[in-house]
Scaffold this active site. Structure first.
Site, PDB file in Angstrom:
ATOM      1  N   THR A  14      -3.068   5.529  -4.215  1.00 36.17           N
ATOM      2  CA  THR A  14      -1.970   6.250  -3.574  1.00 36.17           C
ATOM      3  C   THR A  14      -0.648   6.012  -4.300  1.00 36.17           C
ATOM      4  O   THR A  14       0.164   6.933  -4.431  1.00 36.17           O
ATOM      5  CB  THR A  14      -1.835   5.822  -2.111  1.00 36.17           C
ATOM      6  N   THR A  15      -0.415   4.792  -4.760  1.00 35.01           N
ATOM      7  CA  THR A  15       0.809   4.502  -5.507  1.00 35.01           C
ATOM      8  C   THR A  15       0.765   5.178  -6.869  1.00 35.01           C
ATOM      9  O   THR A  15       1.760   5.761  -7.319  1.00 35.01           O
ATOM     10  CB  THR A  15       0.995   2.989  -5.665  1.00 35.01           C
ATOM     11  N   ASP A  52       0.844  -1.188   0.000  1.00 34.29           N
ATOM     12  CA  ASP A  52       0.000   0.000   0.000  1.00 34.29           C
ATOM     13  C   ASP A  52       0.882   1.241   0.000  1.00 34.29           C
ATOM     14  O   ASP A  52       1.683   1.448   0.917  1.00 34.29           O
ATOM     15  CB  ASP A  52      -0.902  -0.014   1.232  1.00 34.29           C
ATOM     16  N   ASP A  85      -9.179  -0.206   1.822  1.00 32.92           N
ATOM     17  CA  ASP A  85      -9.106   0.454   0.516  1.00 32.92           C
ATOM     18  C   ASP A  85     -10.343   0.153  -0.317  1.00 32.92           C
ATOM     19  O   ASP A  85     -10.912   1.044  -0.958  1.00 32.92           O
ATOM     20  CB  ASP A  85      -7.843   0.005  -0.243  1.00 32.92           C
TER      21      ASP A  85
END
Length: 523
Positions: free
Chosen positions: A94-95, A61, A383
């Protein structure tokens, strides 16, 4: 020149040195998480170096990885903050947002150092490209969401997580839990409990609220039609708490009188609680032996030490209020549930609240072979829940697998050909940075990224706008047939946030580092 009037300990990086420091720091952070992108991304082990805390966690994550890294570079901190905002807004991507921002700045470095294009010109080109990208994304999104779309979005989100092997099972759990909210999007009504043991497949959805606490000694283990009083009050006797104070008595009878007075005071407090007409009392703080025995005598179930998170969730799902004083029972709202009982999951005893006032209340029980597996499963489920809640709030979806990135890149390239000046070069660079997202996904899967991306661009040029990367087969496939879908809100947030952060960093020309002012300088 500045050194003549700057205090000691102040450093100034100017011009290209400052800009390169920002670009390199941001690109380093981007490269750090790049290998975790996509359904075949790798995991990272995060190990604490604190001698008092040798814990480790295994995750892919992006927000978790970036939040655990101590940083000294200002631009890198901007990327970390951006990933945290992405996680807070939509819970996923997020990545992607960190990688895309890093690729934008990599392209900017080339334009600055080789083509000698001014940063303001690059920013102007990026703003035009962002506008085209948003319009393209908007045109590709659907205006409705079906239950199958929610399942596909959840499975796409979970496909890059540890639970990939059981993504269909976990997708059903997450969709069922979110649909119980009735569109409110309040994830506080969904409790996640981690119980190591068994396998990931053993995880399940419990229709009710589970609390990892125990019932007091000698009290009923099951109650129906529960009126619940939620409290945040001290239930120990009022001892003298002034440091260093002493009480002198001339006989043991005096000590007994003090103890009896303390007991009497606590009994009055318990009587006030009972006077609210409740048959269940749940306190955020401890309930000691004497009050517990008083509750048992009245057949009232007392549960102690329900921490702040637990008591707040209980207030939300039972419809009650958390009370600290008990002088006015008519002003206190009691919570309600149909049944409260103690159940055993594996080897753990938990309390189950069934038929809560808020029908949306449910609990996802996560099982796994170790604490690390269960922790990562919790992050994965969180998520998925966040992305589903965001999708229901903004009911639009797009195709995944790099489909939208290629479509946006081609639209930007077309617009760049119609744009005059050096801004066109910045727009082309923006399109190239977008293509790095599906290229990185293909690289992480061990495939020939250049070959796949050229095939994908050719498919889109031929009018196959639903084509994307099939990472199971390593080929270009139809995303609609494969059910690979993403949330429109998540992708829009990635494009917008990365563009704004990259532009902000690119506009930097000085970095000023200063030590805190000394006390004598403030006088």
């Amino acid at each position: 020149m500045e050194n003549a009037y700057l205090s000691q300990g102040v450093e100034v990086d100017k011009g290209e040195n400052a800009r390169l420091s920002s670009l390199i720091g941001a690109m380093a952070i981007s490269d750090l998480v790049k290998t975790t992108l996509g359904p075949k991304g790798m995991d990272k082990i995060l190990q604490s170096i604190d001698p008092n805390d040798q814990s480790i966690s295994v995750t892919n994550d992006g927000a978790t990885i970036l939040s655990k890294i101590p940083l000294d570079n200002a631009a890198a901190k901007v990327l970390v903050d951006m990933a945290k905002v992405q996680d807070k807004e939509v819970g996923d991507g997020t990545t992607s947002v960190a990688v895309f921002c890093g690729e934008l700045l990599r392209e900017a470095e080339t334009m600055l150092m080789q083509a000698r294009i001014h940063p303001q010109t690059i920013c102007a080109g990026w703003r035009l490209a962002t506008k085209v990208a948003r319009e393209t994304l908007d045109s590709m999104a659907t205006n409705t969401i079906t239950d199958d779309d929610l399942m596909n979005i959840a499975q796409t989100t979970l496909s890059s997580k540890l639970v990939n092997a059981e993504k269909e099972h976990f997708a059903k759990l997450c969709v069922s839990a979110v649909k119980r909210l009735g569109g409110s999007g309040n994830l506080d009504h969904i409790q996640i409990i981690k119980l190591p043991g068994g396998s990931l497949r053993s995880s399940y959805l419990e229709e009710g609220f589970l609390l990892e606490k125990s019932i007091g000694v000698g009290q009923p283990k099951r109650l129906e039609k529960c009126n619940i009083l939620l409290g945040n009050t001290s239930m120990d006797t009022d001892k003298i708490k002034i440091y260093g104070s002493r009480v002198q008595v001339d006989s043991l009878n005096k000590v007994a009188e003090i103890e009896q007075a303390e007991k009497l005071k606590m009994k009055r407090k318990v009587d006030k609680i009972i006077g609210h007409g409740c048959n269940v009392f749940i306190n955020r703080q401890l309930i000691y032996n004497y009050p517990e025995s008083l509750f048992a005598q009245q057949g009232i179930m007392a549960i102690e030490h329900a921490d702040f998170d637990g008591i707040e969730r209980l207030a939300a799902v039972t419809g009650g209020e958390v009370a600290s004083t008990f002088e006015n029972p008519e002003k206190v709202q009691l919570g309600y549930c149909e049944v409260l009982e103690e159940v055993i999951i594996g080897e753990t005893r938990v309390l189950r609240f069934g038929g809560c006032k808020s029908g949306a209340a449910c609990t996802i029980v996560l099982r796994g072979s170790s604490n690390h597996v269960v922790d990562e499963a919790e992050r994965s489920v969180h998520d998925a829940l966040c992305i589903l809640a965001a999708t229901l709030k903004h009911p639009r979806r797009i195709y995944g697998g790099g489909c939208t990135e290629v479509a946006m890149a081609q639209a930007i390239d077309k617009a760049a050909m119609e744009t005059t000046g050096k801004k066109a070069l910045a727009m082309s660079a923006y399109a190239k940075a977008l293509l790095q997202l599906p290229m990185t996904v293909a690289d992480n899967g061990g495939y020939d990224a250049a070959e796949l991306i050229t095939q994908l661009r050719a498919a889109h040029a031929a009018g196959n706008n639903s084509c994307g990367l099939d990472m199971d087969q390593g080929i270009v496939g139809n995303m609609e047939e494969l059910g690979i879908m993403e949330s429109y809100k998540s992708k829009l947030q990635v494009v917008t946030s990365a563009s704004e952060a990259a532009e902000m960093l690119l506009r930097v020309d000085d970095i000023i580092k200063s030590a805190p002012r000394r006390r004598e300088e403030m006088i």
